[in-house]
Enzyme design. Structure first.
Site, PDB file in Angstrom:
ATOM      1  CG  ASP A   1      -2.096   0.931   1.080  1.00 52.70           C
ATOM      2  OD1 ASP A   1      -2.361   1.397  -0.044  1.00 52.70           O
ATOM      3  OD2 ASP A   1      -2.757   1.206   2.095  1.00 52.70           O
TER       4      ASP A   1
ATOM      5  CG  HIS B   1      -0.547   1.921  -9.318  1.00 52.89           C
ATOM      6  ND1 HIS B   1      -0.742   1.524  -8.013  1.00 52.89           N
ATOM      7  CD2 HIS B   1      -1.623   2.686  -9.639  1.00 52.89           C
ATOM      8  CE1 HIS B   1      -1.895   2.025  -7.568  1.00 52.89           C
ATOM      9  NE2 HIS B   1      -2.442   2.738  -8.532  1.00 52.89           N
TER      10      HIS B   1
ATOM     11  CG  LEU C   1       8.325 -18.254  -3.021  1.00 56.94           C
ATOM     12  CD1 LEU C   1       8.174 -18.161  -1.510  1.00 56.94           C
ATOM     13  CD2 LEU C   1       8.942 -16.964  -3.570  1.00 56.94           C
TER      14      LEU C   1
HETATM   15  C1  IPE Z   1      -5.569  -2.716  -0.306  1.00 54.91           C
HETATM   16  O1  IPE Z   1      -5.222  -1.386  -0.397  1.00 54.91           O
HETATM   17  C2  IPE Z   1      -5.460  -3.399  -1.637  1.00 54.91           C
HETATM   18  C3  IPE Z   1      -4.131  -3.513  -2.204  1.00 54.91           C
HETATM   19  C4  IPE Z   1      -3.006  -3.099  -1.673  1.00 54.91           C
HETATM   20  C5  IPE Z   1      -4.085  -4.154  -3.476  1.00 54.91           C
HETATM   21  P1  IPE Z   1      -6.292  -0.227  -0.601  1.00 54.91           P
HETATM   22  O2  IPE Z   1      -5.522   1.034  -0.623  1.00 54.91           O
HETATM   23  O3  IPE Z   1      -7.165  -0.523  -1.751  1.00 54.91           O
HETATM   24  O4  IPE Z   1      -7.177  -0.348   0.729  1.00 54.91           O
HETATM   25  P2  IPE Z   1      -8.041   0.742   1.479  1.00 54.91           P
HETATM   26  O5  IPE Z   1      -9.025   1.278   0.494  1.00 54.91           O
HETATM   27  O6  IPE Z   1      -7.113   1.816   1.946  1.00 54.91           O
HETATM   28  O7  IPE Z   1      -8.659   0.004   2.616  1.00 54.91           O
HETATM   29  C1  IPE Z   2      -1.722   0.216  -3.288  1.00 54.36           C
HETATM   30  O1  IPE Z   2      -1.461   1.566  -3.407  1.00 54.36           O
HETATM   31  C2  IPE Z   2      -1.846  -0.442  -4.629  1.00 54.36           C
HETATM   32  C3  IPE Z   2      -3.207  -0.832  -4.981  1.00 54.36           C
HETATM   33  C4  IPE Z   2      -4.269  -0.684  -4.248  1.00 54.36           C
HETATM   34  C5  IPE Z   2      -3.369  -1.473  -6.269  1.00 54.36           C
HETATM   35  P1  IPE Z   2      -2.606   2.644  -3.348  1.00 54.36           P
HETATM   36  O2  IPE Z   2      -2.938   3.055  -4.732  1.00 54.36           O
HETATM   37  O3  IPE Z   2      -3.748   2.181  -2.527  1.00 54.36           O
HETATM   38  O4  IPE Z   2      -1.851   3.824  -2.605  1.00 54.36           O
HETATM   39  P2  IPE Z   2      -2.481   4.910  -1.643  1.00 54.36           P
HETATM   40  O5  IPE Z   2      -3.128   4.192  -0.513  1.00 54.36           O
HETATM   41  O6  IPE Z   2      -3.470   5.687  -2.461  1.00 54.36           O
HETATM   42  O7  IPE Z   2      -1.316   5.740  -1.219  1.00 54.36           O
HETATM   43 MG    MG Z   3      -4.130   2.416  -0.526  1.00 57.33          MG
END
Ligand code: IPE
Ligand code: IPE
Ligand code: MG
Length: 243
Positions: free
Chosen positions: A23, A40, A134
């Site tokens: 995240d 990303h 793995l």
């Molecule tokens: C969880 O992160 C999903 C992934 C990392 C793929 P999100 O950023 O989508 O989760 P919330 O919305 O903060 O809970």
């Molecule tokens: C996690 O990064 C990746 C996915 C959910 C695919 P985010 O896109 O949720 O990053 P933040 O939370 O907005 O910083």
């Molecule tokens: Mg996020």
């Protein structure tokens, strides 16, 4: 070449199964004044080293949260960028992963994905299905509750068809119908970016996981940060309800 970082002997104990909620890509992009897609992309660049290091340490299983069932709520541009990254990741990594005897399993509903992504994921699973190294689980279009409902449905159908005695349904039987069938439960769950929640990831498998929440945003998370989390895990007292 082994990855930079600690080796197996540096740890008194290692988890058998690590889960990572990757995240913070969005915040990383914002911090660098870049479009979200670059965040990303940056988030896939450190991934290779994290996977390699997991493999070097001979940890049995690694589960990565790449795309949740809730992530469809994002803009079409962002979803398209993430879908493209899935294709790019497999195109660039599959040869090395297969060579390293890594077995890839996709957690989630592949039928809900565009055909190109579905075919790529099916191919990666088929190609590495007999590998014995793995276990690399990549959660794509994944939701923990949906996974549990799916297992319940499978059990119900087997019982209805007379293939399963309802009295024989226990935790083991349930776990066998999850995407992670045959794998150990998650011992260590890491979520980067300081958020402290599961966001529907591996609800069943994390029942007794240790949680570590590094502040770093995912694209900034290094092998050294990973080693730090593993070291912290080794210092945790796990009781599983006992003394
Ligand atoms: C969880 O992160 C999903 C992934 C990392 C793929 P999100 O950023 O989508 O989760 P919330 O919305 O903060 O809970
Ligand atoms: C996690 O990064 C990746 C996915 C959910 C695919 P985010 O896109 O949720 O990053 P933040 O939370 O907005 O910083
Ligand atoms: Mg996020």
């Amino acid at each position: 070449m082994p990855t930079q970082g600690l080796t197996r002997v540096d740890f008194p104990v290692l988890p058998q199964h690590v889960g990572i909620i990757m995240d913070g890509n969005g915040r990383w992009a914002k911090k660098h004044r870049l479009a979200i897609a670059f965040g990303h992309r940056a988030g896939t660049e450190n991934l290779r080293e994290i996977i390699r290091h997991t493999d070097d340490l001979k940890i049995a299983a690694l589960s990565l949260y790449a795309f949740s069932t809730e992530n469809w709520r994002r803009s079409t541009d962002e979803v398209a960028a993430l879908m493209q990254l899935i294709l790019d990741f497999f195109a660039s990594e599959i040869d090395e992963l297969d060579e390293k005897n890594v077995r890839i399993t996709i957690l989630g509903d592949k039928d809900g994905l565009p055909k190109k992504q579905r075919d790529t994921l099916l191919e990666a699973e088929a190609r590495t299905g007999k590998n014995t190294g793995l276990r690399l689980n990549i959660a794509i279009n994944y939701g923990g509750r949906a996974e549990i409902v799916r297992a319940a449905k499978a059990l119900a159908e087997e019982a209805r068809d007379g293939r399963l005695d309802p009295a024989a349904i226990d935790e083991e039987a349930f776990a066998q119908r999850l995407y992670t069938t045959g794998q150990p439960d998650v011992d260590l769950l890491i979520r980067t970016s300081g958020e402290m929640r599961l966001s529907n990831f591996l609800l069943w498998q994390c029942a007794y996981a240790e949680f570590i929440f590094p502040e770093k945003l995912w694209p900034d998370f290094t092998v050294a940060d990973y080693d730090q989390a593993l070291t912290e895990f080794a210092g945790r007292a796990r009781r599983f309800g006992g003394r």
